[in-house]
Design a protein around this motif. Sequence first.
Motif, PDB file in Angstrom:
ATOM      1  N   CYS A   4      20.264 -17.929  43.716  1.00 53.93           N
ATOM      2  CA  CYS A   4      20.777 -18.166  42.365  1.00 53.93           C
ATOM      3  C   CYS A   4      22.160 -17.511  42.282  1.00 53.93           C
ATOM      4  N   CYS A   7      22.349 -14.562  39.829  1.00 51.50           N
ATOM      5  CA  CYS A   7      21.644 -13.370  40.342  1.00 51.50           C
ATOM      6  C   CYS A   7      22.526 -12.668  41.375  1.00 51.50           C
ATOM      7  N   HIS A  46      16.363 -12.861  36.054  1.00 54.42           N
ATOM      8  CA  HIS A  46      16.509 -14.311  36.179  1.00 54.42           C
ATOM      9  C   HIS A  46      15.599 -15.039  35.193  1.00 54.42           C
ATOM     10  N   HIS A  97      20.509 -20.302  35.536  1.00 54.29           N
ATOM     11  CA  HIS A  97      20.222 -18.896  35.145  1.00 54.29           C
ATOM     12  C   HIS A  97      20.767 -18.785  33.733  1.00 54.29           C
TER      13      HIS A  97
END
Length: 113
Positions: A4, A7, A46, A97
């Motif tokens: 991600c 992230c 997340h 996200h």
Amino acid sequence: MDNCLFCKIVDGSVPAEVVYRDESVVAFKDINPQAPVHLLVIPTKHLSGVSDSSVTEGDTLNKLFKVVADLADKNGCEKGYRVVSNCGEDGGQTVPHLHFHLLGKRHLNWPPG
Ligand code: AMP
Ligand code: ZN
């Protein structure tokens, strides 16, 4: 969460122009700004987006919106600003996200295209 992008910005493995960070919220400059102020405000945890079933748990949204308002204030958006969270394909979400766009310091048209 593996793979991600946001992230990775949270953990520092992808660089970003971070303007705010605490244990639960990170804010950074959008790489493709659509206004003189264009920041992204995200939870460190997340969550896939506004539609994530966990999004209303705890005080995540309160904290995100407090940071949005503080950053609008600090960045000279006294004439107003827009907060946007694109959700899913039709909403135009490209990074899964949860994030809020803070757009300011120019007049923004309505409705969006
Ligand atoms: P959305 O399309 O609503 O999911 O928003 C994703 C936003 O992330 C877009 O405005 C992108 O310009 C921005 N973006 C993508 N990659 C990066 C990055 N590495 N650093 C900062 N912003 C990014
Ligand atoms: Zn993530």
